[in-house]
Design a protein around this motif. Structure first.
Motif, PDB file in Angstrom:
ATOM      1  N   GLY A   1       0.814  -1.214   0.000  1.00  0.00           N
ATOM      2  CA  GLY A   1       0.000   0.000   0.000  1.00  0.00           C
ATOM      3  C   GLY A   1       0.846   1.262   0.000  1.00  0.00           C
ATOM      4  N   LEU A   2       0.375   2.288   0.736  1.00  0.00           N
ATOM      5  CA  LEU A   2       1.039   3.588   0.695  1.00  0.00           C
ATOM      6  C   LEU A   2       2.123   3.705   1.762  1.00  0.00           C
ATOM      7  CD1 LEU A   2      -2.127   5.781   0.133  1.00  0.00           C
ATOM      8  CD2 LEU A   2      -0.388   5.162  -1.539  1.00  0.00           C
ATOM      9  N   ASP A   3       2.249   2.717   2.605  1.00  0.00           N
ATOM     10  CA  ASP A   3       3.242   2.753   3.678  1.00  0.00           C
ATOM     11  C   ASP A   3       4.636   2.534   3.057  1.00  0.00           C
ATOM     12  OD1 ASP A   3       4.926   2.284   5.727  1.00  0.00           O
ATOM     13  OD2 ASP A   3       3.670   0.786   6.745  1.00  0.00           O
ATOM     14  N   GLN A   4       5.386   3.623   2.905  1.00  0.00           N
ATOM     15  CA  GLN A   4       6.663   3.549   2.189  1.00  0.00           C
ATOM     16  C   GLN A   4       7.644   2.537   2.787  1.00  0.00           C
ATOM     17  OE1 GLN A   4       7.970   4.820  -0.784  1.00  0.00           O
ATOM     18  NE2 GLN A   4       5.776   5.076  -1.088  1.00  0.00           N
ATOM     19  N   ASP A   5       7.551   2.339   4.126  1.00  0.00           N
ATOM     20  CA  ASP A   5       8.480   1.392   4.741  1.00  0.00           C
ATOM     21  C   ASP A   5       8.220  -0.035   4.284  1.00  0.00           C
ATOM     22  OD1 ASP A   5       9.776   3.331   6.025  1.00  0.00           O
ATOM     23  OD2 ASP A   5       8.666   3.132   7.912  1.00  0.00           O
ATOM     24  N   HIS A   6       6.958  -0.284   3.907  1.00  0.00           N
ATOM     25  CA  HIS A   6       6.608  -1.649   3.516  1.00  0.00           C
ATOM     26  C   HIS A   6       6.246  -1.768   2.047  1.00  0.00           C
ATOM     27  CE1 HIS A   6       5.935  -1.519   7.914  1.00  0.00           C
ATOM     28  NE2 HIS A   6       6.630  -2.633   7.818  1.00  0.00           N
ATOM     29  N   ALA A   7       6.331  -0.634   1.338  1.00  0.00           N
ATOM     30  CA  ALA A   7       5.925  -0.672  -0.067  1.00  0.00           C
ATOM     31  C   ALA A   7       6.916  -1.516  -0.863  1.00  0.00           C
ATOM     32  CB  ALA A   7       5.880   0.740  -0.631  1.00  0.00           C
ATOM     33  N   GLU A   8       6.402  -2.323  -1.773  1.00  0.00           N
ATOM     34  CA  GLU A   8       7.270  -3.156  -2.601  1.00  0.00           C
ATOM     35  C   GLU A   8       6.589  -3.400  -3.944  1.00  0.00           C
ATOM     36  OE1 GLU A   8       8.150  -6.298   0.187  1.00  0.00           O
ATOM     37  OE2 GLU A   8       6.111  -7.024   0.166  1.00  0.00           O
ATOM     38  N   THR A   9       7.393  -3.662  -4.944  1.00  0.00           N
ATOM     39  CA  THR A   9       6.838  -3.914  -6.279  1.00  0.00           C
ATOM     40  C   THR A   9       7.402  -5.237  -6.806  1.00  0.00           C
ATOM     41  OG1 THR A   9       8.586  -2.472  -7.125  1.00  0.00           O
ATOM     42  CG2 THR A   9       6.388  -1.531  -7.001  1.00  0.00           C
ATOM     43  N   PHE A  10       6.600  -5.903  -7.622  1.00  0.00           N
ATOM     44  CA  PHE A  10       6.953  -7.251  -8.093  1.00  0.00           C
ATOM     45  C   PHE A  10       6.709  -7.391  -9.598  1.00  0.00           C
ATOM     46  CE2 PHE A  10       5.346  -7.534  -3.774  1.00  0.00           C
ATOM     47  CZ  PHE A  10       6.335  -8.263  -3.134  1.00  0.00           C
ATOM     48  N   LEU A  11       7.419  -8.321 -10.186  1.00  0.00           N
ATOM     49  CA  LEU A  11       7.118  -8.785 -11.544  1.00  0.00           C
ATOM     50  C   LEU A  11       6.917 -10.293 -11.459  1.00  0.00           C
ATOM     51  CD1 LEU A  11       9.725  -7.083 -13.930  1.00  0.00           C
ATOM     52  CD2 LEU A  11       7.271  -6.620 -13.767  1.00  0.00           C
ATOM     53  N   ALA A  12       6.066 -10.841 -12.288  1.00  0.00           N
ATOM     54  CA  ALA A  12       5.913 -12.302 -12.316  1.00  0.00           C
ATOM     55  C   ALA A  12       5.260 -12.721 -13.625  1.00  0.00           C
ATOM     56  CB  ALA A  12       5.065 -12.777 -11.134  1.00  0.00           C
ATOM     57  N   SER A  13       5.421 -14.009 -13.932  1.00  0.00           N
ATOM     58  CA  SER A  13       4.806 -14.534 -15.158  1.00  0.00           C
ATOM     59  C   SER A  13       3.292 -14.629 -15.025  1.00  0.00           C
ATOM     60  CB  SER A  13       5.365 -15.916 -15.478  1.00  0.00           C
ATOM     61  OG  SER A  13       6.732 -15.827 -15.715  1.00  0.00           O
ATOM     62  N   ASP A  14       2.787 -14.885 -13.808  1.00  0.00           N
ATOM     63  CA  ASP A  14       1.338 -14.815 -13.594  1.00  0.00           C
ATOM     64  C   ASP A  14       1.043 -14.466 -12.137  1.00  0.00           C
ATOM     65  OD1 ASP A  14       1.191 -17.213 -12.031  1.00  0.00           O
ATOM     66  OD2 ASP A  14       0.897 -18.427 -13.823  1.00  0.00           O
ATOM     67  N   ALA A  15      -0.229 -14.098 -11.883  1.00  0.00           N
ATOM     68  CA  ALA A  15      -0.618 -13.607 -10.560  1.00  0.00           C
ATOM     69  C   ALA A  15      -0.470 -14.688  -9.487  1.00  0.00           C
ATOM     70  CB  ALA A  15      -2.063 -13.105 -10.609  1.00  0.00           C
ATOM     71  N   MET A  16      -0.561 -15.950  -9.922  1.00  0.00           N
ATOM     72  CA  MET A  16      -0.448 -17.072  -8.986  1.00  0.00           C
ATOM     73  C   MET A  16       0.878 -17.043  -8.242  1.00  0.00           C
ATOM     74  SD  MET A  16      -2.550 -19.617  -8.657  1.00  0.00           S
ATOM     75  CE  MET A  16      -3.147 -20.209 -10.225  1.00  0.00           C
ATOM     76  N   ALA A  17       1.939 -16.620  -8.928  1.00  0.00           N
ATOM     77  CA  ALA A  17       3.274 -16.593  -8.318  1.00  0.00           C
ATOM     78  C   ALA A  17       3.298 -15.654  -7.120  1.00  0.00           C
ATOM     79  CB  ALA A  17       4.307 -16.151  -9.348  1.00  0.00           C
ATOM     80  N   LEU A  18       2.366 -14.686  -7.059  1.00  0.00           N
ATOM     81  CA  LEU A  18       2.364 -13.694  -5.980  1.00  0.00           C
ATOM     82  C   LEU A  18       1.212 -13.927  -5.000  1.00  0.00           C
ATOM     83  CD1 LEU A  18       3.184 -10.485  -8.088  1.00  0.00           C
ATOM     84  CD2 LEU A  18       4.767 -11.978  -6.863  1.00  0.00           C
ATOM     85  N   ALA A  19       0.521 -15.081  -5.122  1.00  0.00           N
ATOM     86  CA  ALA A  19      -0.608 -15.367  -4.229  1.00  0.00           C
ATOM     87  C   ALA A  19      -0.144 -15.286  -2.774  1.00  0.00           C
ATOM     88  CB  ALA A  19      -1.173 -16.749  -4.530  1.00  0.00           C
TER      89      ALA A  19
END
Ligand code: GLU
Length: 325
Positions: free
Chosen positions: A193-211
């Protein structure tokens, strides 16, 4: 089809990368690997299962907040550790392979003009340590790198012919992962979310990888290029225009990607067919012309007969289409 996972975070991201690979195992693979930034580039690669890779990363204490991971299905070069991704660039010169890596990269797909790109890079002094088509991309990005990894990516993909999903990072910009897709799938995940301390971004081949990691998913479109930083991201279309893509809430169910009681994924897929067909047809109101595309009824009105050409699995799809028609 291979799998890609990438992340930029404040916490150790290795468990999430490896878990992501486990959820992509259903696609099949012959080798796997992970690389992170930890005062330089660190990587582990294996021709065994992802569970072995997991043991390797914990034995070698590979930890970091920025990283990429890959399950490979070899197309160019045997399934061997030196061909497994991530691939590193080491600059130029005969002794370059002994130097620490600079750019790390994973790739899904096939680069058709890899021979000519390799020859041009070798002429500049790049030394190749694998037989993959992928390795040309990492050296090409290295050759174009001038302090901005995203610009290096844009310059590189402009020279690639073929299909690719790419994720890469560089030791000189440790809180950044860049990616691109053309002909292979790639999604972006937004966590924390907007909490910069915990904000993170991801890439993946499909959404399942980030479940279980994030349900905020952006489906990248054909030709999209992405620049991921801590809690921030930018998407550009193939022609370099900044674009907005909708963030969707996706409730990917991790159980769907896990082996469960089955001996292997083919067995799991066979037994899941009745449910998969049921799920697919759930949103279908009836066999209406729109199933064949917008305004199909107009075309059908003037159509006397339809010829379906297909073989293998598409033959069975064709039989269903014949019945529906
Ligand atoms: N063509 C690349 C290779 O052989 C990538 C294969 C894949 O999509 O896993 O290494």
């Amino acid at each position: 089809m291979c799998g890609i996972v990438g992340a930029v975070s404040n916490r150790n991201i290795v468990p999430i990368l490896v878990q992501g690979l486990q959820r992509l195992e259903y696609r099949g693979y012959d080798s796997c690997g992970v690389a992170v930034y930890a005062d330089g580039l660190k990587r582990a690669r294996s021709t065994s299962r992802v569970s072995e890779l997991q043991q390797q990363v914990s034995a070698e204490h590979i930890e970091g907040g920025t990283g990429i991971a890959h399950t490979r299905w070899a197309t160019h070069g045997a399934p061997a550790v030196h061909n497994a991704h991530p691939h590193f660039s080491h600059g130029t010169g005969a002794d370059s392979a002994a130097r620490p890596g600079r750019v790390a990269l994973v790739h899904n797909g096939i680069i058709e003009n890899h021979d000519e790109l390799r020859a041009a890079l070798q002429a500049k002094g790049y030394v190749f340590s694998s037989q993959t088509d992928t390795e040309v991309i990492v050296h090409l990005m290295d050759s174009l790198y001038d302090g901005d990894l995203f610009e290096a990516l844009q310059g590189a993909v402009a020279q690639l012919h073929g299909a690719y999903a790419i994720a890469a990072f560089c030791k000189d910009e440790p809180h950044r992962v860049v990616g691109a897709r053309a002909g292979s799938p790639l999604i972006l995940g937004v966590g924390g979310g907007l909490d910069q301390d915990h904000a993170e971004t991801f890439l993946a081949s499909d959404a399942m990888a980030l479940a279980g990691v994030t349900d905020q998913i952006v489906y990248l479109e054909e030709g999209d290029q992405v620049d991921l930083q801590l809690g921030k991201y930018w998407i550009f279309s193939r022609d370099g225009q900044r674009v907005e893509r909708p963030v969707k809430t996706v409730h990917a169910h991790s159980g769907a990607a896990e082996l469960g009681p089955y001996r292997h994924y083919m067995q799991k897929e066979i037994f899941e067919q009745p449910r998969a067909i049921g799920d697919t047809l759930e949103g279908v109101a009836g066999i209406v012309p729109e199933l064949f595309g917008d305004g199909a009824w107009r075309t059908f009105k003037d159509t006397d007969s339809v010829l379906i050409l297909a073989c293998g699995t598409s033959y069975y799809s064709g039989c269903t289409a014949k019945y529906w028609l």
